[in-house]
Write a protein that holds these residues in place. Structure first.
Motif, PDB file in Angstrom:
ATOM      1  N   GLN A 195      55.563  45.765  42.628  1.00 45.17           N
ATOM      2  CA  GLN A 195      55.497  45.199  41.283  1.00 45.17           C
ATOM      3  C   GLN A 195      55.484  43.670  41.293  1.00 45.17           C
ATOM      4  O   GLN A 195      56.370  42.999  40.771  1.00 45.17           O
ATOM      5  N   ILE A 196      54.439  43.119  41.840  1.00 40.73           N
ATOM      6  CA  ILE A 196      54.240  41.677  41.908  1.00 40.73           C
ATOM      7  C   ILE A 196      53.167  41.291  40.885  1.00 40.73           C
ATOM      8  O   ILE A 196      52.216  42.055  40.661  1.00 40.73           O
ATOM      9  N   HIS A 205      49.759  35.360  49.118  1.00 37.69           N
ATOM     10  CA  HIS A 205      48.843  36.250  49.856  1.00 37.69           C
ATOM     11  C   HIS A 205      48.895  35.919  51.347  1.00 37.69           C
ATOM     12  O   HIS A 205      48.938  34.754  51.741  1.00 37.69           O
ATOM     13  N   VAL A 206      48.921  36.940  52.185  1.00 41.14           N
ATOM     14  CA  VAL A 206      48.977  36.755  53.645  1.00 41.14           C
ATOM     15  C   VAL A 206      47.571  36.934  54.211  1.00 41.14           C
ATOM     16  O   VAL A 206      46.894  37.942  53.943  1.00 41.14           O
ATOM     17  N   ASP A 212      42.925  42.438  47.049  1.00 46.05           N
ATOM     18  CA  ASP A 212      43.141  43.421  45.972  1.00 46.05           C
ATOM     19  C   ASP A 212      44.642  43.649  45.820  1.00 46.05           C
ATOM     20  O   ASP A 212      45.296  44.124  46.755  1.00 46.05           O
ATOM     21  N   ILE A 213      45.219  43.318  44.660  1.00 50.02           N
ATOM     22  CA  ILE A 213      46.653  43.436  44.450  1.00 50.02           C
ATOM     23  C   ILE A 213      47.151  44.876  44.523  1.00 50.02           C
ATOM     24  O   ILE A 213      48.321  45.131  44.806  1.00 50.02           O
ATOM     25  N   ALA A 218      48.378  44.859  51.420  1.00 49.04           N
ATOM     26  CA  ALA A 218      48.323  43.492  50.876  1.00 49.04           C
ATOM     27  C   ALA A 218      49.463  43.260  49.895  1.00 49.04           C
ATOM     28  O   ALA A 218      50.064  42.174  49.869  1.00 49.04           O
ATOM     29  N   ASN A 219      49.785  44.253  49.083  1.00 43.19           N
ATOM     30  CA  ASN A 219      50.860  44.123  48.095  1.00 43.19           C
ATOM     31  C   ASN A 219      52.219  43.965  48.774  1.00 43.19           C
ATOM     32  O   ASN A 219      53.019  43.095  48.397  1.00 43.19           O
TER      33      ASN A 219
END
Length: 241
Positions: A195-196, A205-206, A212-213, A218-219
């Motif tokens: 929940q970002i 972001h890494v 894509d969130i 990635a999230n």
């Protein structure tokens, strides 16, 4: 043969020779009388023939001369053979020395010739890229993949800390979205496993992960990067953050 002349056998040996000589002389006289011309011819021929050496001393000297001549001839032949052998040996020695000199010259020429430059060592082949690690397409696989990326980037986090917060925020649903909190009221709802909101996702972001969130890996990695910056680690988050 025993003589048939009466009394001849009783004569001494010297007398026998005398008698024999007389007999021979008589026979010769008779022969001359019969053939005087033949006798004269034989006498002339006999005078032309060299006398024969009848003495043992003369015979020995003749043999000694022949022996000395034979020896001298043998010595001369031996000297000639020795001389020929010496000439041959000298020629062989000169030929061997010439061959040795030629080999020495050839060897020096080879040694003086510069060696061909060594070929450069073949460039080692680049190591094959390691096979990409496979992860399960579920919450466990997503967390494991995120942890490998976080470790490579030096971002602290643990499996238990991530899973605990994921289950509280989204119950493991990567498509979860909050449409009722203050962020939703402000038009930037919280999204994904942790929940970002979009601005925080983009800021933390890494590299190497999707933009894509809703992408679970990635999230997780962006949320853990934010938690490490604000709280030291996702392990330290126990409520809304």
């Amino acid at each position: 043969m025993r003589s048939t002349i009466s009394g001849y056998t009783r004569l001494p040996k010297i007398h026998k020779f005398s008698v024999a000589g007389i007999a021979a002389t008589g026979a010769a006289v008779v022969a001359v009388a019969v053939a005087p011309h033949a006798f004269a011819a034989d006498t002339a021929s006999a005078s032309a023939v060299k006398p024969v050496a009848w003495s043992a001393e003369a015979f020995g000297e003749t043999q000694q001369d022949a022996l000395e001549q034979h020896t001298a001839a043998a010595v001369t032949a031996a000297k000639a053979d020795a001389g020929a052998a010496a000439v041959k040996a000298k020629a062989e020695k000169e030929r061997a020395e010439k061959q040795a000199a030629n080999r020495s010259t050839e060897r020096k020429a080879l040694e003086a010739k510069p060696a061909a430059p060594a070929k450069p060592a073949a460039k080692p082949a680049a190591p094959a890229a390691p096979a990409k690690k496979a992860y399960a397409d579920n919450l466990d696989g997503w967390i494991q993949e995120s942890l490998d990326i976080l470790r490579a980037k030096g971002i602290p986090a643990s499996y238990d800390g991530i899973k605990r917060n994921v289950m509280r925020e989204s119950t493991g649903n990567p498509r979860a979205i909050n449409d009722w909190d203050v962020n939703a009221v402000n038009g930037v709802p919280s999204k994904g496993l942790l929940q970002i909101i979009d601005p925080t996702f983009k800021a933390y972001h890494v590299e190497g992960t999707s933009w894509d969130i809703y992408d679970p890996v990635a999230n997780i990695t962006a949320s853990c990067n934010y938690a490490a910056d604000k709280y030291g680690s996702m392990d330290n988050v126990n409520s809304a953050y």
